[in-house]
Design a protein around this motif. Sequence first.
Motif, mmCIF file in Angstrom:
data_model
loop_
_atom_site.group_PDB
_atom_site.id
_atom_site.type_symbol
_atom_site.label_atom_id
_atom_site.label_comp_id
_atom_site.label_asym_id
_atom_site.label_seq_id
_atom_site.Cartn_x
_atom_site.Cartn_y
_atom_site.Cartn_z
ATOM 1 N N ARG A 1 35.442 38.351 36.894
ATOM 2 C CA ARG A 1 35.721 37.053 36.042
ATOM 3 C C ARG A 1 37.148 36.921 36.027
ATOM 4 O O ARG A 1 37.668 35.709 35.903
ATOM 5 C CB ARG A 1 35.140 37.616 34.624
ATOM 6 N N ARG B 1 39.692 33.212 37.030
ATOM 7 C CA ARG B 1 40.329 32.460 36.090
ATOM 8 C C ARG B 1 41.461 31.796 36.554
ATOM 9 O O ARG B 1 41.895 32.122 37.395
ATOM 10 C CB ARG B 1 40.823 33.473 35.020
ATOM 11 N N ARG C 1 32.475 43.472 37.097
ATOM 12 C CA ARG C 1 31.843 42.186 36.760
ATOM 13 C C ARG C 1 33.156 41.608 36.227
ATOM 14 O O ARG C 1 33.513 40.306 36.180
ATOM 15 C CB ARG C 1 30.603 41.997 35.828
ATOM 16 N N GLU C 2 33.693 42.485 35.108
ATOM 17 C CA GLU C 2 34.984 41.840 34.555
ATOM 18 C C GLU C 2 35.989 41.641 35.486
ATOM 19 O O GLU C 2 36.551 40.448 35.353
ATOM 20 C CB GLU C 2 35.385 42.909 33.413
#
Length: 106
Positions: A102, A106, A98-99
């Motif tokens: 993300r 960005r 998930r990180e």
Amino acid sequence: MTVYYHEVIKRDGLRERFDVIKIVNAIQKAAWATGTELDYEVVQQKITAPIERAVTERAMQVEEIQDMVEVALMQEYPKVAKAYILYRDTRNRERAKREAAREQNR
């Protein structure tokens, strides 16, 4: 002045009040996964009570608490410890995915 911590520092840095029920629930789920019946007096004396004492001395990272659970489970319920460790590993991998997603967005 006495300071009572009773706080857990979550992975994102936020603090929340320590809740022993979360630990008991996680242990119970691992026990169900292995078909192990727990003795809740043992769980309280050997696993949750030492953690509760530690949390009164200082705020603790969630990972520290989970590590303490692992060590105690390995001594008292090795099969449950394995299930708990595998679940933690799965959650850590999911969190990392998930990180990473993300970061890419960005």
